[in-house]
Scaffold this active site. Structure first.
Site, PDB file in Angstrom:
ATOM      1  N   THR A 132     -42.822  20.146   5.004  1.00 15.60           N
ATOM      2  CA  THR A 132     -42.629  21.340   5.839  1.00 15.60           C
ATOM      3  C   THR A 132     -41.288  21.273   6.549  1.00 15.60           C
ATOM      4  O   THR A 132     -40.631  20.231   6.596  1.00 15.60           O
ATOM      5  CB  THR A 132     -43.782  21.497   6.852  1.00 15.60           C
ATOM      6  OG1 THR A 132     -43.890  20.304   7.622  1.00 15.60           O
ATOM      7  CG2 THR A 132     -45.090  21.797   6.154  1.00 15.60           C
ATOM      8  N   HIS A 133     -40.896  22.397   7.107  1.00 19.96           N
ATOM      9  CA  HIS A 133     -39.573  22.527   7.709  1.00 19.96           C
ATOM     10  C   HIS A 133     -39.235  21.401   8.682  1.00 19.96           C
ATOM     11  O   HIS A 133     -38.213  20.728   8.547  1.00 19.96           O
ATOM     12  CB  HIS A 133     -39.439  23.881   8.415  1.00 19.96           C
ATOM     13  CG  HIS A 133     -38.144  24.018   9.131  1.00 19.96           C
ATOM     14  ND1 HIS A 133     -38.010  23.674  10.458  1.00 19.96           N
ATOM     15  CD2 HIS A 133     -36.926  24.397   8.708  1.00 19.96           C
ATOM     16  CE1 HIS A 133     -36.754  23.855  10.822  1.00 19.96           C
ATOM     17  NE2 HIS A 133     -36.078  24.301   9.780  1.00 19.96           N
ATOM     18  N   GLY A 134     -40.056  21.205   9.688  1.00 14.65           N
ATOM     19  CA  GLY A 134     -39.762  20.202  10.710  1.00 14.65           C
ATOM     20  C   GLY A 134     -39.614  18.814  10.136  1.00 14.65           C
ATOM     21  O   GLY A 134     -38.726  18.044  10.545  1.00 14.65           O
TER      22      GLY A 134
END
Length: 182
Positions: A132-134
């Site tokens: 995921t992005h984070g």
């Protein structure tokens, strides 16, 4: 359509394109429909999303049997390292008030949050996984990160000192001081 057919100009956003076309023809908005959609939006905003969900809709839960120290929070380790610092609980990006060395605690991140990462010493999110992005951006910046921490934004208070163990997926609250959420 008559001027003032809608109660508020922004009520137009609660209608579909087809409903707007019909409104232009008959000038009779369905105020009950708009109210129901607004209430559903408020209701949905209070829901807690699952930590991770597959493209088939399967909700992935944490693995059992992992040793977590008493009082610590567990999640998925996604960027290695250990850091201690001030937790900054940010529920909405437009309310972010971070300083260099803070640890961001948020429900999630997406590309709009990327500009905050150069300030961060660590990252904790309630949702997310390895890709995921984070997680990806934290690895790029070398920031220890743990994602998928259930209720992190409620259990960690803004201003507390916390330890993020991005190698083992453990968050430890070191101080109990905290000022509130941002």
């Amino acid at each position: 359509m008559e001027a003032g057919a809608l109660r508020l100009p922004e009520d137009i956003y609660w209608l579909s394109l087809e409903e707007i076309k019909q409104l232009l023809q008959r000038s009779q908005p369905d105020h009950d429909l708009i109210s129901r959609r607004q209430e559903k939006f408020r209701h949905d905003g209070r829901l807690t999303p699952p930590r991770a969900m597959t493209s088939e809709g399967e909700i992935i839960t944490a693995k059992q049997g992992r040793r977590v120290p008493a009082g610590a929070l567990a999640g998925s380790p996604v960027s290695i390292g250990i850091v201690e610092g001030r937790a900054r609980v940010v529920l909405r990006l437009d309310n972010a008030n971070l300083e260099k060395g803070d640890i961001l605690v948020a429900p999630y991140t997406d590309p709009a949050w990327t500009s905050l990462f150069p300030l961060l010493a660590g990252l904790v999110t309630e949702v997310g996984g390895l890709m995921t992005h984070g997680a990806v951006v934290a690895r790029e910046y070398g920031i220890p990160a743990v994602v998928g921490v259930d209720d992190a934004t409620r259990k960690i208070k803004d201003g507390q000192t916390i330890r993020v163990d991005g190698t083992h997926g453990i968050i430890t609250i070191i101080s109990t001081a905290g000022a509130g959420t941002t």
